[in-house]
Design a protein around this motif. Structure first.
Motif, PDB file in Angstrom:
ATOM      1  N   TYR B  37       0.884  -1.178   0.000  1.00 27.17           N
ATOM      2  CA  TYR B  37       0.000   0.000   0.000  1.00 27.17           C
ATOM      3  C   TYR B  37       0.915   1.219   0.000  1.00 27.17           C
ATOM      4  O   TYR B  37       1.390   1.640   1.053  1.00 27.17           O
ATOM      5  N   VAL B  39       1.205   5.104  -0.940  1.00 24.48           N
ATOM      6  CA  VAL B  39       0.528   6.336  -1.354  1.00 24.48           C
ATOM      7  C   VAL B  39       1.432   7.069  -2.349  1.00 24.48           C
ATOM      8  O   VAL B  39       2.603   7.312  -2.065  1.00 24.48           O
ATOM      9  N   GLN B  40       0.873   7.372  -3.520  1.00 33.09           N
ATOM     10  CA  GLN B  40       1.659   8.049  -4.561  1.00 33.09           C
ATOM     11  C   GLN B  40       1.304   9.526  -4.658  1.00 33.09           C
ATOM     12  O   GLN B  40       2.132  10.346  -5.046  1.00 33.09           O
ATOM     13  N   ASP B  42      -1.007  12.501  -2.371  1.00 29.94           N
ATOM     14  CA  ASP B  42      -1.725  12.728  -1.107  1.00 29.94           C
ATOM     15  C   ASP B  42      -3.235  12.594  -1.255  1.00 29.94           C
ATOM     16  O   ASP B  42      -3.806  12.966  -2.283  1.00 29.94           O
ATOM     17  N   TYR B  43      -3.844  12.050  -0.219  1.00 28.27           N
ATOM     18  CA  TYR B  43      -5.299  11.965  -0.135  1.00 28.27           C
ATOM     19  C   TYR B  43      -5.800  13.323   0.386  1.00 28.27           C
ATOM     20  O   TYR B  43      -5.537  13.684   1.543  1.00 28.27           O
ATOM     21  N   GLY B  61      -6.539  11.603  -4.793  1.00 28.21           N
ATOM     22  CA  GLY B  61      -5.360  10.942  -4.251  1.00 28.21           C
ATOM     23  C   GLY B  61      -5.119   9.670  -5.031  1.00 28.21           C
ATOM     24  O   GLY B  61      -6.000   9.222  -5.782  1.00 28.21           O
ATOM     25  N   ALA B  63      -2.970   5.723  -4.892  1.00 29.38           N
ATOM     26  CA  ALA B  63      -2.122   4.773  -4.174  1.00 29.38           C
ATOM     27  C   ALA B  63      -1.940   3.517  -5.017  1.00 29.38           C
ATOM     28  O   ALA B  63      -2.798   3.169  -5.836  1.00 29.38           O
ATOM     29  N   HIS B  98     -11.950   3.608  -3.213  1.00 29.61           N
ATOM     30  CA  HIS B  98     -11.055   3.808  -4.355  1.00 29.61           C
ATOM     31  C   HIS B  98     -11.643   3.146  -5.598  1.00 29.61           C
ATOM     32  O   HIS B  98     -12.449   2.226  -5.511  1.00 29.61           O
ATOM     33  N   THR B 141      -3.732  11.941   4.305  1.00 27.21           N
ATOM     34  CA  THR B 141      -2.741  10.896   4.011  1.00 27.21           C
ATOM     35  C   THR B 141      -2.235  10.228   5.290  1.00 27.21           C
ATOM     36  O   THR B 141      -1.983   9.011   5.305  1.00 27.21           O
ATOM     37  N   ASN B 145      -0.841   6.398   6.411  1.00 26.26           N
ATOM     38  CA  ASN B 145       0.603   6.446   6.249  1.00 26.26           C
ATOM     39  C   ASN B 145       1.303   5.985   7.510  1.00 26.26           C
ATOM     40  O   ASN B 145       1.986   6.748   8.159  1.00 26.26           O
TER      41      ASN B 145
END
Lengths: 209, 209
Positions: B37, B39-40, B42-43, B61, B63, B98, B141, B145
């Motif tokens: 998982y 995160v690419q 930010d949420y 966001g 991921a 998602h 995020t 995270n």
């Protein structure tokens, strides 16, 4: 037995993600990097079953497809093809059905053309007997083991009841598979046409590679 | 508005893959290697919506989850938790919804405990107004995270109509999120309990890590 002349009476999951569809390539986003299909364990067929509308063969095998591990479960056939590619209907479509560890289904659809006889399909025809189950050992890894892969990836459904949605489709349109006209005619003597009607794309997004 | 006291009247996709479930860890196969998982992007939440049974916030966001790229779409809340873990029901469950490029849905479920106030949830409560839509910019995020991730992966459904199946669930039971008792009481004054009844596991296989 499933009646392909009265498909409006089929019952099942009838949402917005039904299959088959007419794949219009320029409505699909081109993204060659998305594609991967690595066979990890040979695809071996072990049982030949008369399911009434097609020959169904169960088998085993494993592949990493779109970065996930799938188990090959069974293969069956459609005449003519169920998916259209840019409006073109191939004479014969092969469905390789897979499932992963949490139960997601992915079907690899191979479009066959008429040409040289296919030796594995010959073995399948020779081992088939109506209303019975026969044991075989036929390796079909070659059917998917080709260098350049071009195709389409979209989210659809089973094409027979219960028409369950959430099935991933990988439709490959440069399969190296030919069957001979004689093989097609042998198959046609056993089974009627079994292509489900085309279903609306709705607002689905698909990918090509 | 959805009536949680008459769930038997809900209509939708009612197959064998419904959610929520009671997650019995020893019925799930342990496979820590399956989990990823990353995160690419930010949420970020951008809209606060009163959907009648909970606060729903849309956002953006990205991921990489289980080796695939998903876009974060929206977050909402359930009191008490919908999923049970080994029979235990947490007071508050956060659903991060998602979708990927072909339309597959994956929901990350975070179980919150009561403790220190959560600053992002405080901003959410402060920006909420009944029957209206407000614009915000809240980065969440941090909610996902965290270093050690333990949880469960199984195939289920949406927990509100249309109860669509084929939804991947990632239920994380060591979320670092606490909300304060005062925050929970503020939320309770706005919304009634909204946990769907537990659904049968049937023959589904799930994974833990």
């Amino acid at each position: 037995m499933l009646n392909y002349h009265q498909q409006s009476e089929w019952t099942g999951d009838l949402g917005k993600l039904q299959s088959p569809i007419n794949i219009v390539p320029n409505q699909f986003s081109n993204d060659p990097q998305r594609f991967n299909y690595d066979v990890q364990t040979d695809y071996i067929l072990n049982q030949v079953i008369d399911d009434g509308t097609t020959i169904r063969l169960t088998g085993s095998g494993q592949a990493n497809i779109f970065q996930r591990t799938f188990q090959f479960q069974q293969v069956h056939f459609h005449i003519p093809a169920e998916h259209l590619i840019a409006g073109a209907r191939f004479p014969f479509e092969i469905h390789l059905v897979h499932q992963n560890a949490i139960g997601q289904k992915l079907v690899t659809a191979l479009m066959a053309t008429i040409g040289d006889a296919n030796s594995q399909f010959e073995q399948i025809l020779n081992s088939f007997a109506p209303k019975s189950i026969n044991h075989v050992a036929i390796k079909i890894t070659d059917w998917i083991n080709f260098s350049a892969k071009h195709g389409f990836h979209y989210l659809g459904s089973l094409t027979t009841p219960p028409l369950t949605e959430g099935v991933e489709w990988l439709v490959l349109n440069n399969a190296p598979i030919t069957i001979s006209d004689e093989q097609l005619q042998r198959y046609r003597k056993l089974f009627k046409e079994n292509a489900r009607h085309l279903q609306p794309l709705n607002d689905r997004k698909g990918y090509s590679f």
